[in-house]
Scaffold this active site. Structure first.
Site, PDB file in Angstrom:
ATOM      1  CB  ALA A  29      -7.426  74.978 -26.819  1.00 30.93           C
ATOM      2  CG  ASN A  86     -12.847  68.810 -25.529  1.00 30.51           C
ATOM      3  OD1 ASN A  86     -12.358  69.920 -25.760  1.00 30.51           O
ATOM      4  ND2 ASN A  86     -14.126  68.559 -25.734  1.00 30.51           N
ATOM      5  CE  LYS A  87     -14.483  72.857 -20.306  1.00 27.89           C
ATOM      6  NZ  LYS A  87     -13.658  73.326 -19.162  1.00 27.89           N
ATOM      7  NE  ARG A 139     -14.779  78.827 -23.565  1.00 26.99           N
ATOM      8  CZ  ARG A 139     -15.135  78.291 -24.715  1.00 26.99           C
ATOM      9  NH1 ARG A 139     -15.498  79.075 -25.727  1.00 26.99           N
ATOM     10  NH2 ARG A 139     -15.121  76.997 -24.936  1.00 26.99           N
ATOM     11  CG  ASP A 186      -9.035  72.226 -23.886  1.00 30.17           C
ATOM     12  OD1 ASP A 186     -10.125  71.643 -24.023  1.00 30.17           O
ATOM     13  OD2 ASP A 186      -8.921  73.451 -23.752  1.00 30.17           O
TER      14      ASP A 186
HETATM   15  O1  MRU Z   1     -12.585  75.668 -20.095  1.00 26.85           O
HETATM   16  P1  MRU Z   1     -12.712  76.047 -21.531  1.00 26.85           P
HETATM   17  O2  MRU Z   1     -14.022  76.691 -21.864  1.00 26.85           O
HETATM   18  O3  MRU Z   1     -11.528  76.863 -22.010  1.00 26.85           O
HETATM   19  O4  MRU Z   1     -12.672  74.670 -22.312  1.00 26.85           O
HETATM   20  C1  MRU Z   1     -12.803  74.671 -23.693  1.00 26.85           C
HETATM   21  C2  MRU Z   1     -12.860  73.324 -24.300  1.00 26.85           C
HETATM   22  O5  MRU Z   1     -12.751  72.323 -23.635  1.00 26.85           O
HETATM   23  C3  MRU Z   1     -12.973  73.259 -25.793  1.00 26.85           C
HETATM   24  O6  MRU Z   1     -13.706  72.152 -26.183  1.00 26.85           O
HETATM   25  C4  MRU Z   1     -11.558  73.156 -26.387  1.00 26.85           C
HETATM   26  O7  MRU Z   1     -10.753  74.198 -25.905  1.00 26.85           O
HETATM   27  C5  MRU Z   1     -11.569  73.201 -27.855  1.00 26.85           C
HETATM   28  S1  MRU Z   1     -11.962  74.806 -28.443  1.00 26.85           S
HETATM   29  C6  MRU Z   1     -11.826  74.831 -30.119  1.00 26.85           C
END
Ligand code: MRU
Length: 348
Positions: A48, A247-248, A46, A237
């Site tokens: 991005a 983002n998350k 997981r 993301d």
């Molecule tokens: O659901 P996930 O764990 O894939 O979400 C990840 C995030 O939101 C990260 O902050 C984002 O992908 C940036 S990773 C460099």
């Protein structure tokens, strides 16, 4: 040497199973594109950029197994492989970016025999993985300049080595600041419901001896009000052309809090996370995940059976709350529409 969550060798794409961290370090071998698609869908991998890297290897493994002599029938089936990989998760644009790059690369090679195109696609996937680390190192160099000595840095989710080809985006900036001797420390939001902060950010920072303190998501405002947070750095993301940043889930809340307390809020993300086809954050697709992630923690039920649940996995932080966007090509601030357009086209 940076920790790499995805390793590729001789037709096997190995990924550390991020669902089991921090208590178990188990690697999963995927040998075909279905295996890679499952790994992305089920969150073995997981983050991005890491999703993009995994998808590139998945696309190659799919291409390798296509039996076709002419380019047109090869490419028609390759597009189907890429469609399966693309359907795994909707928000992180790096997934679609990597698949588009693999498809464009195949097309550019169409004058060559299919067998040679397959070999070239394997190299292209490896290039995507290697480039991601170089991009993160560059982002670290640019971002580190924004971080003061002794900074106490809040981060949300995991935007570290685990979320990328290696080194990390937001945590890459932290690593670069530490390497510059700035004596930084990190406050990691636990990041309900999937707990990427508690399980992954805390794990990888501990491993690198970077001071990290874990907090529950609802503690950030209190600590800001007490003057215990100097800046916030998160990953992304998908960033729209105007700088709105997905983002998350919970990132938006942190950004609002940071604004209220006059604390800089930085987004660190590669150019591949910028989606120029989307004008603003309202166009970014937001993944809704299963209710069990909210009602349960592992096998433990936390909420009454049958309760209504919402579980959006991402939110959108409006560009006006973002102090600066750190990319591998430099830092963008102020007029994001103009700045992003310039940086995306830089070097073209
Ligand atoms: O659901 P996930 O764990 O894939 O979400 C990840 C995030 O939101 C990260 O902050 C984002 O992908 C940036 S990773 C460099």
């Amino acid at each position: 040497m940076t920790f790499k969550p995805i390793e590729y060798k001789d037709g096997v794409c190995r990924m550390i199973d991020q669902r089991l961290l921090p208590t178990e370090e188990i690697w999963i071998d995927t040998i075909d594109y279905h295996g890679v698609a499952d790994a992305i869908r089920t969150m073995v991998v997981r983050g991005a950029p890491a999703i993009g890297v995994a998808a590139a290897f998945g696309a190659y493994l799919g291409a390798r197994d296509i039996e076709a002599d002419d380019f047109d029938s090869f490419f028609a089936r390759f597009e189907k492989v890429c469609a399966v990989l693309a359907a795994t998760r909707p928000t992180a644009v790096n997934l679609f970016w990597a698949l588009d790059r693999m498809k464009s690369f195949a097309k550019a090679c169409q004058a060559y025999p299919v067998a040679d195109i397959k070999i070239a696609l394997e190299y292209e996937a490896m290039a995507i993985a290697d480039e991601d680390i170089r991009v993160n190192l560059a982002m670290g160099r640019h971002g580190e300049a924004l971080i003061p000595e002794n900074a106490r840095i809040l981060t949300h989710c995991n935007a570290g080595a685990l979320a990328t080809g290696g080194y990390g985006t937001a945590l890459g900036v932290v690593r670069a600041a530490q390497a510059a001797g700035k004596n930084v420390s990190v406050l990691a939001d636990e990041t309900r419901p999937f707990l990427q902060g508690a399980r992954l950010t805390a794990w990888e920072l501990q491993k690198d001896n970077i001071p990290v303190t874990l907090i529950c998501d609802n503690m950030a405002g209190y600590l800001m009000s007490k003057g215990e947070i100097d800046c916030v750095i998160v990953g992304a993301d998908r960033i729209a052309a105007n700088g709105d940043t997905a983002n998350k889930i919970g990132t938006y809340t942190v950004a609002v809090l940071a604004k209220e307390h006059g604390i800089p809020f930085y987004v660190a993300a590669p150019i591949s996370t910028i989606d120029m086809a989307i004008a603003d954050g309202s166009g970014i697709p937001i993944e809704e995940r299963e209710s069990r992630e909210v009602t349960h923690c592992g096998d433990k039920q936390l909420a009454p059976t049958g309760v209504a649940v919402r579980n959006p996995a991402f939110d959108v932080t409006p560009a006006r709350l973002v102090t600066a966007i750190i990319t591998e090509r430099g830092v963008v601030k102020g007029d994001y529409l103009k700045g992003i357009n310039t940086i995306v086209n830089k070097g073209r």
